[in-house]
Design a protein around this motif. Structure first.
Motif, PDB file in Angstrom:
ATOM      1  N   SER A   1      -2.505   4.744  -7.471  1.00 41.73           N
ATOM      2  CA  SER A   1      -1.300   3.945  -7.717  1.00 41.73           C
ATOM      3  C   SER A   1      -0.575   4.393  -8.975  1.00 41.73           C
ATOM      4  CB  SER A   1      -1.669   2.458  -7.824  1.00 41.73           C
ATOM      5  OG  SER A   1      -2.630   2.253  -8.847  1.00 41.73           O
TER       6      SER A   1
ATOM      7  N   ARG B   1       5.411   0.901  -9.672  1.00 41.84           N
ATOM      8  CA  ARG B   1       5.775  -0.340  -8.983  1.00 41.84           C
ATOM      9  C   ARG B   1       6.688  -0.054  -7.794  1.00 41.84           C
ATOM     10  NH1 ARG B   1       1.818  -2.748  -9.803  1.00 41.84           N
ATOM     11  NH2 ARG B   1       2.789  -4.744  -9.150  1.00 41.84           N
TER      12      ARG B   1
ATOM     13  N   LEU C   1       1.168  -2.996  -4.265  1.00 33.55           N
ATOM     14  CA  LEU C   1       1.640  -2.117  -5.329  1.00 33.55           C
ATOM     15  C   LEU C   1       0.532  -1.735  -6.301  1.00 33.55           C
ATOM     16  CD1 LEU C   1       5.123  -3.695  -6.167  1.00 33.55           C
ATOM     17  CD2 LEU C   1       4.555  -1.903  -4.511  1.00 33.55           C
TER      18      LEU C   1
ATOM     19  N   TRP D   1       5.672   2.171   3.745  1.00 31.30           N
ATOM     20  CA  TRP D   1       5.690   1.433   2.489  1.00 31.30           C
ATOM     21  C   TRP D   1       4.250   1.105   2.086  1.00 31.30           C
ATOM     22  CZ3 TRP D   1       8.776   0.564   6.660  1.00 31.30           C
ATOM     23  CH2 TRP D   1      10.163   0.578   6.491  1.00 31.30           C
ATOM     24  N   ARG D   2       4.012   0.936   0.794  1.00 32.45           N
ATOM     25  CA  ARG D   2       2.702   0.425   0.353  1.00 32.45           C
ATOM     26  C   ARG D   2       2.652  -1.082   0.580  1.00 32.45           C
ATOM     27  NH1 ARG D   2       1.105   1.686  -5.573  1.00 32.45           N
ATOM     28  NH2 ARG D   2       3.328   1.382  -5.991  1.00 32.45           N
ATOM     29  N   GLN D   3       1.543  -1.561   1.139  1.00 25.81           N
ATOM     30  CA  GLN D   3       1.384  -3.000   1.317  1.00 25.81           C
ATOM     31  C   GLN D   3       1.112  -3.666  -0.021  1.00 25.81           C
ATOM     32  OE1 GLN D   3      -1.573  -5.181   1.198  1.00 25.81           O
ATOM     33  NE2 GLN D   3      -0.219  -6.886   1.731  1.00 25.81           N
TER      34      GLN D   3
ATOM     35  N   ARG E   1       7.487   0.783  -3.973  1.00 23.60           N
ATOM     36  CA  ARG E   1       6.817   0.450  -2.719  1.00 23.60           C
ATOM     37  C   ARG E   1       6.993   1.536  -1.653  1.00 23.60           C
ATOM     38  NH1 ARG E   1       4.504  -4.112  -1.074  1.00 23.60           N
ATOM     39  NH2 ARG E   1       5.406  -5.282  -2.826  1.00 23.60           N
TER      40      ARG E   1
END
Length: 462
Positions: free
Chosen positions: A403, A407, A388, A384-386, A409
């Protein structure tokens, strides 16, 4: 490389100076051959009679106080990727070949000269070939080391080109899995005293080029610091504590937010060890500094816990690694993206697509020893992305997917299986299969196909 029965409690500071304690046994082969001291073969009782042992201890005087060691590593490896989610990387199958001969000259207990050459080649496409694939013929290591007693301890000083690994290689590692290992130009002073082993060091990484004898110190990057380790036998027979500060500088660093000069300081602690069937390797890191006009505040917490069922046939183990690695909160203010500096190659497994920045990940694994040197392991990794507001990075810290305003994760799911065989202490073989299923974030911001990977290698060392 993922090895099936490797303990999580990796050694902290390796390659201590020159003397061999009385009663010591010969070392095992290591990824950094400079860490081996074959002086124990001075005693005939420590010899097995293997033909290659004659090359590990060649005395230069009647007492055997001075001796020469020679050896080599040879590896052939192939890798194949299909449907890479990085649009810049096409489907590809290629081979790596690597040879690393070395000589270690020890003149008494206090003076040493070590040299190691590297030949690394690939048939990879010119569009994707990089410095970790091919570097021709180069000097991988070439250093002098002198040591002297200090009270009840010892002080040693080493200068020249050298491979460097600290702790479990989360921040400074050998990059052994790819075809071209990482080496540094610089110096190190080591003090072993009162149960502590402490290093002070200053290095520049070697920048690899594709031709012969054209690798040079990277003048845009530097690393320096203090790293100390203390054994804690009162807690567990094989436990210890690392404490460290690592300074780092890089020109024109690129993160998702912008490009600028980076000055970063990492403060960390690692608690590692094993007791009965348990082993552990837990580490926390805080980074401060500047990036252009911004301040840096980044951090990481990494855990690795294993239990081995030693009384059960095949000695199966279960293991869980968990990492939280900070990302950036967006342009302006301060940079929150963690920089892993010079981590080990293939950080999260054989497929080697994702690196340790802006991540939360869970990494369960299981493995068994099949007997006769065979081992089998399987692992999954969930990413997962820490943050966003930050992208996804590769193993060397390069931004591989911005990115893009997403939005989402979840980054993706990875699975792999590795079959290994230690045919003899000198010969090992390994084959692996892995896949990476992109999650919503990767699918929203670019190509989102499932990546398939197959790898295999044979390695000979003496």
């Amino acid at each position: 490389m993922l090895r099936s029965l490797r303990t999580a409690a990796a050694a902290s500071i390796v390659g201590a100076a020159t003397a061999v304690p009385a009663g010591a046994e010969p070392p095992s082969f290591s990824n950094n051959r400079a860490d081996e001291n074959w002086g124990a073969l001075r005693e005939p009782a420590n010899r097995t009679g293997a033909a290659w042992e004659a090359l590990k201890f060649m005395p230069l005087d009647t007492a055997g106080g001075s001796f020469l060691t020679i050896g080599a590593d040879l590896r052939l490896r192939f890798e194949s990727y299909a449907d890479n989610f990085d649009a810049a990387k096409p489907n590809e199958t290629y081979g790596w070949s690597r040879v690393m001969p070395y000589a270690d000259l020890r003149l008494g207990p206090n003076l040493r000269f070590f040299g190691q050459m590297l030949g690394a080649w690939t048939d990879r496409s010119a569009l994707t070939k990089g410095p970790v694939d091919e570097t021709g013929v180069e000097l991988l290591q070439g250093f002098a080391e002198a040591s002297a007693p200090v009270g009840s301890g010892e002080l040693s000083v080493r200068g020249g080109r050298q491979m460097v690994a600290y702790g479990s290689e989360r921040l400074i590692g050998l990059r052994f899995g790819p075809n071209v290992p990482l080496s540094f130009d610089g110096a190190r002073a080591r003090l072993e005293l009162g149960g502590w082993t402490a290093d002070a060091f200053a290095y520049r990484p070697v920048e690899n080029a594709l031709g012969d004898f054209d690798d040079r110190s990277d003048r845009t990057r530097k690393v320096y610091g203090l790293y100390a380790t203390r054994a804690l036998p009162e807690l567990a027979p094989k436990s210890g504590l690392d404490l460290y500060w690592i300074g780092y500088g890089r020109e024109d660093a690129r993160f998702d937010s912008s490009v600028g000069n980076e000055r970063r300081h990492t403060f960390g602690a690692r608690f590692f060890g094993s007791l009965d069937d348990w082993s552990w390797n837990h580490e926390a890191m805080l980074q401060l500094g500047t990036f252009g006009d911004e301040k840096i505040l980044a951090w990481s917490v990494a855990t690795d816990t294993r239990y081995t069922f030693s009384a059960v046939p095949l000695q199966p183990f279960v293991e869980l690694k968990a990492n939280v690695i900070s990302g950036d909160g967006g342009p302006g203010g301060r940079l929150g993206t963690f920089n892993a500096l010079f981590p080990k190659g293939k950080y999260f497994g054989e497929i080697g697509l994702i690196g340790p920045a802006n991540l939360v990940n869970l990494h369960p694994a299981i493995g068994v020893s099949l007997g006769s040197g065979w081992s089998l392991t399987g692992a999954a990794v969930f990413y997962w992305r820490q943050s966003l507001d930050d992208g996804v990075y590769g193993n060397p810290g390069n931004l591989i997917r911005p990115s893009g305003g997403s939005r989402a994760r979840y980054v993706g799911t990875q699975a792999e299986v590795v079959l290994g065989w230690e045919a003899t202490p000198n010969v090992t073989l390994e084959t692996s299969y892995a896949l990476f299923e992109p999650g919503r974030f990767l699918s929203e911001t670019g190509p989102g196909k499932t990546v398939h990977f197959v790898g295999g290698e044979i390695q000979f060392r003496y």
